[in-house]
Design a protein around this motif. Structure first.
Motif, PDB file in Angstrom:
ATOM      1  N   ARG A   4      45.628  34.137  46.887  1.00 49.87           N
ATOM      2  CA  ARG A   4      44.761  35.045  47.631  1.00 49.87           C
ATOM      3  C   ARG A   4      44.972  36.489  47.191  1.00 49.87           C
ATOM      4  O   ARG A   4      44.020  37.233  46.951  1.00 49.87           O
ATOM      5  N   GLN A   5      46.208  36.884  47.119  1.00 52.12           N
ATOM      6  CA  GLN A   5      46.524  38.251  46.715  1.00 52.12           C
ATOM      7  C   GLN A   5      46.055  38.530  45.292  1.00 52.12           C
ATOM      8  O   GLN A   5      45.416  39.541  45.014  1.00 52.12           O
ATOM      9  N   ILE A   6      46.334  37.608  44.409  1.00 45.23           N
ATOM     10  CA  ILE A   6      45.980  37.798  43.004  1.00 45.23           C
ATOM     11  C   ILE A   6      44.472  37.959  42.865  1.00 45.23           C
ATOM     12  O   ILE A   6      43.978  38.840  42.149  1.00 45.23           O
ATOM     13  N   ARG A   7      43.711  37.150  43.589  1.00 46.24           N
ATOM     14  CA  ARG A   7      42.248  37.237  43.500  1.00 46.24           C
ATOM     15  C   ARG A   7      41.737  38.519  44.175  1.00 46.24           C
ATOM     16  O   ARG A   7      40.781  39.131  43.726  1.00 46.24           O
ATOM     17  N   TYR A   8      42.411  38.888  45.240  1.00 49.00           N
ATOM     18  CA  TYR A   8      42.002  40.098  45.955  1.00 49.00           C
ATOM     19  C   TYR A   8      42.182  41.330  45.076  1.00 49.00           C
ATOM     20  O   TYR A   8      41.322  42.216  45.043  1.00 49.00           O
ATOM     21  N   TYR A   9      43.261  41.396  44.356  1.00 53.06           N
ATOM     22  CA  TYR A   9      43.502  42.554  43.499  1.00 53.06           C
ATOM     23  C   TYR A   9      42.460  42.614  42.385  1.00 53.06           C
ATOM     24  O   TYR A   9      42.121  43.682  41.889  1.00 53.06           O
ATOM     25  N   GLU A  10      41.947  41.470  42.035  1.00 51.71           N
ATOM     26  CA  GLU A  10      40.854  41.452  41.058  1.00 51.71           C
ATOM     27  C   GLU A  10      39.593  42.008  41.712  1.00 51.71           C
ATOM     28  O   GLU A  10      38.875  42.817  41.116  1.00 51.71           O
TER      29      GLU A  10
END
Lengths: 111, 111
Positions: free
Chosen positions: B31-37
DNA sequence: AAACAATGTTAGGTTTCCTTACATAAATGT
DNA sequence: ACATTTATGTAAGGAAACCTAACATTGTTT
């Protein structure tokens, strides 16, 4: 001059690449990649779920293997070569280690 | 001295890592990784099928991002920083290029 | 001729990944 | 104070990627 070793290891040897990407990078089929593993020429790690993970070093190794096979060398031969090479490396590393221990005990002089 | 550039690029910047591995390497959630994208802090490539692929450089970038966020910096701020930094880099690169063209036309003398 | 090597292909099953949507606590803006 | 935004979790449903096992094929050894 020695501490850099841990860093060299980082990218090239870290097992992070899926078989699909390896296929793209090498041009080999998944069948071939798995077969070379079966013949003990390559040793990917596995995720908890069982998927293979390769390193860049593995990818390079695969390209070398593919070239040899194109030249008519059989996987069995390639394996023998690898074993011989490994032995040579191990011996060199061992020698270096012994040397290091001697240095530690008796000091070194560099002229 | 210049041709080594193509090699440096090799491992660190090649987009070959899946989100699952990135998660392991960074300790972040998907979730975090995609959010930062989503917040334009990171730019993975995509396979033909739509899966994200990251580089080691991306992984390092993600760790930096995570640290800043832990320090209370917002993604918006981080993005501004990144833009400023990029601008500085581009300008430096541009300057160097102009310099190179001048050298090409008028020659260089190294004393 | 029998065995092996190298590779393709198919089938059925798991794992991994994707997007969208809803939920929430905490921080920020007005 | 109240509304909005931020950062993250979680769930659902679906698609992509991967896995093993098995059978087929074409050369090559033995």
């Amino acid at each position: 001059m020695v501490k850099s070793l841990a860093n060299e290891f980082s990218y090239k040897d870290k097992k992070v690449i899926t078989i699909g990407i390896v296929k793209e990078l090498t041009g080999l089929s998944e069948r071939q990649i798995r077969y070379y593993e079966e013949r003990k020429l390559i040793f990917p790690e596995r995720t908890s779920g069982g998927s293979r993970r390769y390193s860049f070093a593995d990818v390079e190794q695969l390209v070398e293997i593919a070239n040899k096979i194109e030249d008519g060398v059989q996987t069995y031969e390639i394996r023998q070569e690898m074993i011989r090479e490994k032995k040579r490396n191990d011996e060199a590393a061992h020698k270096k280690m012994i040397q290091g221990q001697l240095n530690a005990r008796f000091g070194v002089r560099k002229y």
